[in-house]
Design an enzyme around this catalytic site. Structure first.
Site, PDB file in Angstrom:
ATOM      1  N   GLY B 132       0.823  -1.209   0.000  1.00  0.00           N
ATOM      2  CA  GLY B 132       0.000   0.000   0.000  1.00  0.00           C
ATOM      3  C   GLY B 132       0.849   1.248   0.000  1.00  0.00           C
ATOM      4  O   GLY B 132       1.253   1.759   1.051  1.00  0.00           O
ATOM      5  N   SER B 134       0.455   3.782  -3.156  1.00  0.00           N
ATOM      6  CA  SER B 134      -0.267   4.818  -3.898  1.00  0.00           C
ATOM      7  C   SER B 134      -1.574   5.208  -3.229  1.00  0.00           C
ATOM      8  O   SER B 134      -2.259   4.381  -2.638  1.00  0.00           O
ATOM      9  CB  SER B 134      -0.576   4.315  -5.315  1.00  0.00           C
ATOM     10  OG  SER B 134       0.602   3.925  -5.956  1.00  0.00           O
ATOM     11  N   SER B 166      -2.443  -3.911  -5.684  1.00  0.00           N
ATOM     12  CA  SER B 166      -2.507  -5.216  -6.347  1.00  0.00           C
ATOM     13  C   SER B 166      -2.728  -6.314  -5.314  1.00  0.00           C
ATOM     14  O   SER B 166      -2.143  -6.275  -4.225  1.00  0.00           O
ATOM     15  CB  SER B 166      -1.194  -5.507  -7.091  1.00  0.00           C
ATOM     16  OG  SER B 166      -0.923  -4.489  -8.011  1.00  0.00           O
ATOM     17  N   GLU B 250      12.132  -4.016  -5.954  1.00  0.00           N
ATOM     18  CA  GLU B 250      10.998  -4.224  -6.848  1.00  0.00           C
ATOM     19  C   GLU B 250      11.408  -4.039  -8.308  1.00  0.00           C
ATOM     20  O   GLU B 250      11.099  -4.862  -9.163  1.00  0.00           O
ATOM     21  CB  GLU B 250       9.887  -3.233  -6.486  1.00  0.00           C
ATOM     22  CG  GLU B 250       8.640  -3.376  -7.338  1.00  0.00           C
ATOM     23  CD  GLU B 250       7.480  -2.499  -6.854  1.00  0.00           C
ATOM     24  OE1 GLU B 250       7.621  -1.810  -5.833  1.00  0.00           O
ATOM     25  OE2 GLU B 250       6.426  -2.521  -7.517  1.00  0.00           O
ATOM     26  N   THR B 381       6.793   5.293 -13.629  1.00  0.00           N
ATOM     27  CA  THR B 381       6.622   5.477 -15.073  1.00  0.00           C
ATOM     28  C   THR B 381       7.967   5.775 -15.734  1.00  0.00           C
ATOM     29  O   THR B 381       8.941   6.134 -15.061  1.00  0.00           O
ATOM     30  CB  THR B 381       5.677   6.662 -15.364  1.00  0.00           C
ATOM     31  OG1 THR B 381       6.305   7.856 -14.876  1.00  0.00           O
ATOM     32  CG2 THR B 381       4.326   6.486 -14.681  1.00  0.00           C
ATOM     33  N   GLU B 383       8.789   8.310 -17.391  1.00  0.00           N
ATOM     34  CA  GLU B 383       9.201   9.699 -17.150  1.00  0.00           C
ATOM     35  C   GLU B 383       9.968   9.794 -15.832  1.00  0.00           C
ATOM     36  O   GLU B 383      11.007  10.457 -15.740  1.00  0.00           O
ATOM     37  CB  GLU B 383       7.984  10.632 -17.099  1.00  0.00           C
ATOM     38  CG  GLU B 383       7.319  10.883 -18.453  1.00  0.00           C
ATOM     39  CD  GLU B 383       6.511   9.691 -18.964  1.00  0.00           C
ATOM     40  OE1 GLU B 383       6.062   8.867 -18.142  1.00  0.00           O
ATOM     41  OE2 GLU B 383       6.354   9.574 -20.193  1.00  0.00           O
TER      42      GLU B 383
HETATM   43  C1  FAD Z   1      -0.892  -2.689 -12.876  1.00  0.00           C
HETATM   44  C2  FAD Z   1      -0.585  -1.774 -11.769  1.00  0.00           C
HETATM   45  C3  FAD Z   1      -0.349  -2.282 -10.503  1.00  0.00           C
HETATM   46  C4  FAD Z   1      -0.088  -1.423  -9.441  1.00  0.00           C
HETATM   47  N1  FAD Z   1       0.090  -1.959  -8.196  1.00  0.00           N
HETATM   48  C5  FAD Z   1       0.294  -1.131  -7.155  1.00  0.00           C
HETATM   49  C6  FAD Z   1       0.411  -1.638  -5.845  1.00  0.00           C
HETATM   50  O1  FAD Z   1       0.331  -2.846  -5.630  1.00  0.00           O
HETATM   51  N2  FAD Z   1       0.572  -0.785  -4.822  1.00  0.00           N
HETATM   52  C7  FAD Z   1       0.681   0.567  -5.017  1.00  0.00           C
HETATM   53  O2  FAD Z   1       0.860   1.280  -4.051  1.00  0.00           O
HETATM   54  N3  FAD Z   1       0.567   1.092  -6.242  1.00  0.00           N
HETATM   55  C8  FAD Z   1       0.372   0.287  -7.317  1.00  0.00           C
HETATM   56  N4  FAD Z   1       0.254   0.821  -8.579  1.00  0.00           N
HETATM   57  C9  FAD Z   1       0.262   2.267  -8.727  1.00  0.00           C
HETATM   58  C10 FAD Z   1       1.531   2.835  -9.371  1.00  0.00           C
HETATM   59  O3  FAD Z   1       2.602   2.825  -8.473  1.00  0.00           O
HETATM   60  C11 FAD Z   1       1.206   4.259  -9.836  1.00  0.00           C
HETATM   61  O4  FAD Z   1       0.204   4.141 -10.807  1.00  0.00           O
HETATM   62  C12 FAD Z   1       2.386   4.973 -10.413  1.00  0.00           C
HETATM   63  O5  FAD Z   1       3.309   5.303  -9.398  1.00  0.00           O
HETATM   64  C13 FAD Z   1       1.975   6.252 -11.162  1.00  0.00           C
HETATM   65  O6  FAD Z   1       1.126   7.046 -10.397  1.00  0.00           O
HETATM   66  P1  FAD Z   1      -0.277   7.560 -10.989  1.00  0.00           P
HETATM   67  O7  FAD Z   1      -0.972   6.424 -11.585  1.00  0.00           O
HETATM   68  O8  FAD Z   1      -0.938   8.344  -9.937  1.00  0.00           O
HETATM   69  O9  FAD Z   1       0.122   8.524 -12.180  1.00  0.00           O
HETATM   70  P2  FAD Z   1       0.590  10.033 -12.063  1.00  0.00           P
HETATM   71  O10 FAD Z   1       1.689  10.159 -11.067  1.00  0.00           O
HETATM   72  O11 FAD Z   1      -0.564  10.940 -11.914  1.00  0.00           O
HETATM   73  O12 FAD Z   1       1.221  10.235 -13.491  1.00  0.00           O
HETATM   74  C14 FAD Z   1       0.458  10.555 -14.661  1.00  0.00           C
HETATM   75  C15 FAD Z   1       1.421  10.926 -15.776  1.00  0.00           C
HETATM   76  O13 FAD Z   1       2.195  12.075 -15.395  1.00  0.00           O
HETATM   77  C16 FAD Z   1       3.559  11.811 -15.485  1.00  0.00           C
HETATM   78  N5  FAD Z   1       4.284  12.519 -14.420  1.00  0.00           N
HETATM   79  C17 FAD Z   1       4.011  12.561 -13.102  1.00  0.00           C
HETATM   80  N6  FAD Z   1       4.935  13.246 -12.435  1.00  0.00           N
HETATM   81  C18 FAD Z   1       5.845  13.648 -13.356  1.00  0.00           C
HETATM   82  C19 FAD Z   1       7.060  14.380 -13.287  1.00  0.00           C
HETATM   83  N7  FAD Z   1       7.571  14.842 -12.150  1.00  0.00           N
HETATM   84  N8  FAD Z   1       7.714  14.586 -14.450  1.00  0.00           N
HETATM   85  C20 FAD Z   1       7.233  14.115 -15.626  1.00  0.00           C
HETATM   86  N9  FAD Z   1       6.101  13.429 -15.747  1.00  0.00           N
HETATM   87  C21 FAD Z   1       5.424  13.188 -14.628  1.00  0.00           C
HETATM   88  C22 FAD Z   1       3.674  10.308 -15.331  1.00  0.00           C
HETATM   89  O14 FAD Z   1       4.870   9.819 -15.901  1.00  0.00           O
HETATM   90  C23 FAD Z   1       2.446   9.832 -16.051  1.00  0.00           C
HETATM   91  O15 FAD Z   1       2.712   9.766 -17.427  1.00  0.00           O
HETATM   92  C24 FAD Z   1      -0.037  -0.030  -9.651  1.00  0.00           C
HETATM   93  C25 FAD Z   1      -0.261   0.482 -10.917  1.00  0.00           C
HETATM   94  C26 FAD Z   1      -0.542  -0.367 -11.970  1.00  0.00           C
HETATM   95  C27 FAD Z   1      -0.792   0.215 -13.312  1.00  0.00           C
END
Ligand code: FAD
Lengths: 377, 400
Positions: B132, B134, B166, B250, B381, B383
């Site tokens: 946990g 995000s 997840s 990880e 990501t 980025e």
């Molecule tokens: C299949 C899957 C499993 C997952 N499992 C888990 C889990 O078990 N536990 C958990 O805690 N989380 C989990 N996650 C969450 C994952 O860690 C987050 O989705 C990830 O960190 C991105 O955060 P966000 O989705 O809020 O996107 P955002 O942070 O909102 O990003 C959106 C876009 O903005 C870009 N962006 C953001 N900040 C910047 C920056 N500073 N510079 C440039 N670009 C930027 C990103 O690259 C992206 O393209 C999972 C996600 C997926 C897809």
């Protein structure tokens, strides 16, 4: 598994770096691109004294018996500095096959000259298609008495103008496969009926059309066996692909270093351009390319070093380097802005040499085909 | 330099091959990269147990916690082979094996290690963990988390919400990042990690279906959840430091698994191309197909070397600064490349439901195609990873 170099290898790299920084600054590179010979004889002489030409040759031929990996390290540094001259043609294309496939008379006669820096060599394989394939070898060699008479031409022969000898792939017969009936001849480059015509290139290196019009070669100037030369040509292409890849790897590193330094210095919008993500991410991509080339190179070179050369590893390395070197240069120019597009800037020196490197020792298509075949396709 | 695999590693590869042949249907190809849907939980856990009995499940852990002190190189090979053969149950939801266990060994108390590690190591349902991190306002900017833990006598009381968690619906435990000091000078400094029993009163798990209808992740609510203070990992407010380590663990595992998985897909595609004719010509003789598969093979070779190089560096006692990010980007890129090339080769069949009898290659390509965009977001990501390389490897100024 071990990803580290030995202490001796680190020292070799450092001494090569120091020497080349002193003797091969970019001003010299530019000067040599206009020079008729295309290399600096004094530098060549010093390189021989440092033992570079004979690095992998055994002591009995005036060499130091170092490993193939050591040669790779040296040539990475040459590539980083864009060292001009016939080192690649002489050592990578000719000294290695002479050592592996030459008769003891040939080795005793030719290898010490190479190690001392007294003889230069090159290899003529490609003809009008420019492809390094057996089916493209059309130059004829016909037996007349105890001599062979060569008729035909070779294209894109590097450094032929300064070469003392040219290794020439000719056709002495026909067989079931295009590989059959190819023979490698050691030809006196200054002999009668051998003519050269420069093929000007965008890289400022030296490449030639070499024509053989009833050029006579004696029977004992055959490298290996009559009709069985393709496997030597193949050997040359494989070793040379790795060594060209080493030069490209060094060049890629130089371009990345140059660009990341510039990104820290150049100020726009009151900040270094390296603080903009668009630039940062370009550089991160370049770094990944650089390391991809490095590790594929080291893997392939290690295989050759320990006597387990792998076609798959060699072709993967060269194909990757072909693609990555080009991309890195293009991205680097973009990250520099207009200054990167100028004659005075060093980036252009690297970019202009991309094409020569890509087509040396097998182009991307050829190496992809090797991989495709290994995949069973 | 030396890139030879030792006898141990070769024997391990062989052992896994035999295991796969004995335990799996003969032509199973799966996309195992994002494991954790647990569509057949009982079967997967039964496989976890078998892997544990072989001494493979947590092979690099010390004997006393159920491992056999295997080298990181062996572990890397194991991960590649497991993914190559698509052996289910190897990850148990990933968290426990890949980062909770290793982090507890580094930062946990002996009591925590003795309680939790053997559950993971023996391949039990009670050894399944979720993570946990995000929250709705903390994605890439993960230090922005707001879920609070407040000390109350011998306990902490947790309130807040996690998202994208997840396998929370299967997990017995949660590796939970929370805020313990909202007044810290920097937001990174007030974070702690807790072990939370998912059966605790006040924990609610709601499924979130992904775009192809699979239940992979969840939102998890914590409503006055009481957790004993002994479940705090390491020191209070030092969580960010542990989290960076945990994320490094990880990201490390992504390259070996992606490599193994794609290596199998590549071989299956080559076989398929050698058996499928179009206009009187085998696909394998089509120059475009040959070039695409060769390019994929070349880049896979890079991924393999990156995976080994990172394992080697860690095994030298060095702390990798950017290699995990490099490998994550390369792995994600290749997964995309492999999925798209695979789909191109399957042509119109690439749209068939992977579970249908119409699916080619057991639906592996559709699995990869549907899965790669998610894999590329999870754990950072492109980025974010590229910015890490720029800053920590190339020394460029911070961009955010
Ligand atoms: C299949 C899957 C499993 C997952 N499992 C888990 C889990 O078990 N536990 C958990 O805690 N989380 C989990 N996650 C969450 C994952 O860690 C987050 O989705 C990830 O960190 C991105 O955060 P966000 O989705 O809020 O996107 P955002 O942070 O909102 O990003 C959106 C876009 O903005 C870009 N962006 C953001 N900040 C910047 C920056 N500073 N510079 C440039 N670009 C930027 C990103 O690259 C992206 O393209 C999972 C996600 C997926 C897809």
């Amino acid at each position: 598994m071990d990803f580290s170099f030995t202490e001796e290898q680190d020292m070799l790299r450092m001494s090569a770096k120091d020497f080349l920084a002193k003797e091969c600054p970019k001003a010299r590179v530019r000067e040599m691109a206009k020079d008729e010979r295309g290399y600096d004889p004094q530098v060549w002489h010093c390189m021989a004294e440092l033992g570079w030409m004979g690095l992998v040759l055994p002591e009995e031929y005036g060499g130091t018996g170092a490993s193939f990996m050591d040669l790779v390290i040296l040539m990475e540094e040459m590539g980083r500095n864009i060292l001009p001259g016939p080192f690649f043609s002489t050592v990578a294309l000719c000294a290695l096959p002479l050592l592996e496939h030459g008769s003891s008379e040939q080795k005793t006669k030719f290898l010490p000259q190479i190690a001392k820096g007294e003889a230069m060599w090159t290899f003529g394989l490609a003809e009008s298609s420019g492809k390094h394939k057996a089916s493209e070898v059309k130059l004829r060699a016909v037996l007349k008495g105890t001599n062979y008479v060569l008729q035909g031409h070779k294209l894109f022969v590097t450094d032929a103008h300064v070469a003392d000898y040219i290794l020439v792939a000719g056709r002495t017969g026909e067989g079931e496969r295009p590989e059959d009936g190819i023979t490698l001849f050691i030809v006196d480059a200054r002999g009668p009926n051998v003519k050269m015509e420069a093929i000007p290139t965008i890289g400022g290196d030296r490449q030639f059309k070499v024509s053989f019009d009833r050029a006579v070669v004696s029977k004992d100037s055959i490298l290996g066996k009559i009709g069985n030369g393709w496997h030597i040509a193949d050997f040359i292409l494989q070793r040379a692909a790795v060594l060209k890849c080493a030069e490209m790897s060094g060049a890629c590193q130089a371009v990345l270093d140059m660009t990341s330094s510039y990104a820290k210095e150049r100020i726009q919008f009151d900040r270094p351009i390296g603080s903009f993500q668009a630039i940062q991410h370009k550089l991160a991509d370049m770094l990944i390319d650089v390391e991809a080339v490095q590790y594929l190179l080291y893997q392939a070179a290690w295989g050759v070093s320990v006597g387990l050369p792998s076609l798959w590893q060699i072709s993967a390395a060269k194909a990757k380097a072909n693609e990555a070197y080009q991309r890195i240069c293009i991205e680097a120019i973009a990250a520099h802005g207009a200054i990167g597009y100028t004659m005075d800037h060093d980036i252009g020196l690297y970019y202009r040499r991309v094409k020569a490197a890509q087509f040396a020792a097998g182009d991307t298509d050829l190496h992809r085909e090797v991989i495709a075949a290994e995949l069973g396709l | 330099m030396d890139f030879r695999l030792g006898e141990k590693e070769l024997a391990l590869k062989e052992g896994i091959r035999k295991f796969a042949e004995a335990e799996l249907p003969p032509d199973l190809v799966r996309n195992t990269v994002i494991d954790g849907e647990f569509r057949d939980f009982e079967f997967e856990i039964s496989m976890s147990r078998k892997l544990a009995q072989r001494g493979w499940l947590v092979m690099s852990w010390p004997e006393k916690y159920g491992g056999r002190s295997a080298s990181l190189l062996e572990q890397t090979i194991y991960e590649m082979e497991i993914a190559y053969w698509g052996i289910p149950g190897a990850w148990m939801g990933i968290s426990g094996i890949q980062w909770v266990g290793p982090c507890l060994m580094m930062f946990g108390t002996e009591e925590q290690r003795e309680k939790y590690l053997p559950l993971i190591a023996s391949g039990q349902k009670d050894g399944v963990w979720c993570t946990g991190y995000s929250e709705p306002n903390a994605g890439s900017d993960f230090a922005n988390i707001r879920t609070r833990a407040l000390r109350d006598g011998d306990d902490y009381i947790i309130n807040g919400q996690k998202v994208w968690t997840s396998v929370a619906h299967r997990a017995r435990w949660c590796w939970l990042a929370v805020r313990t000091n909202p007044n810290a000078a920097k937001k990174h400094h007030g974070i702690s990690i807790f072990i939370v029993d998912m059966k605790s009163p006040g924990v609610t798990v709601n499924p979130i279906l992904n775009y192809y209808g699979r239940h992979h992740f969840n939102e998890v609510f914590f409503d006055n959840v009481r957790v004993p203070a002994s479940n705090l990992v390491g020191e209070e407010n030092k969580g960010w430091y542990y989290l960076m380590q945990s994320l490094a663990f990880e990201r490390r595992s992504i390259a070996p698994t992606t490599y193994g998985n794609l290596k199998r897909i590549l071989e299956e595609l080559a076989r398929y191309a050698g058996q499928t004719e179009y206009e009187g010509q085998l696909l394998s003789k089509n120059p475009v197909v040959r070039a695409k598969l060769a390019d994929l093979a070349i880049d896979l070779e890079v991924l393999k070397m990156f995976a080994f190089q990172l394992a080697w560096r860690i095994s030298q006692g060095q702390i990798p600064v950017y290699e995990s990010s490099r490998n994550k980007i390369m792995g994600d890129d290749l997964m995309r490349q492999g999925a798209i090339i695979g789909a191109d080769i399957l042509g119109i069949y690439s749209q068939v439901d992977p579970d249908s009898k119409w699916a080619k290659l057991n639906g592996a390509i559709q699995g990869a195609y549907l899965g790669f965009p998610g894999q590329a977001i999870a754990a950072g990501t492109a980025e974010i990873e590229k910015s890490i390389i720029a800053q920590f490897r190339l020394g460029l100024p911070k961009s955010y």
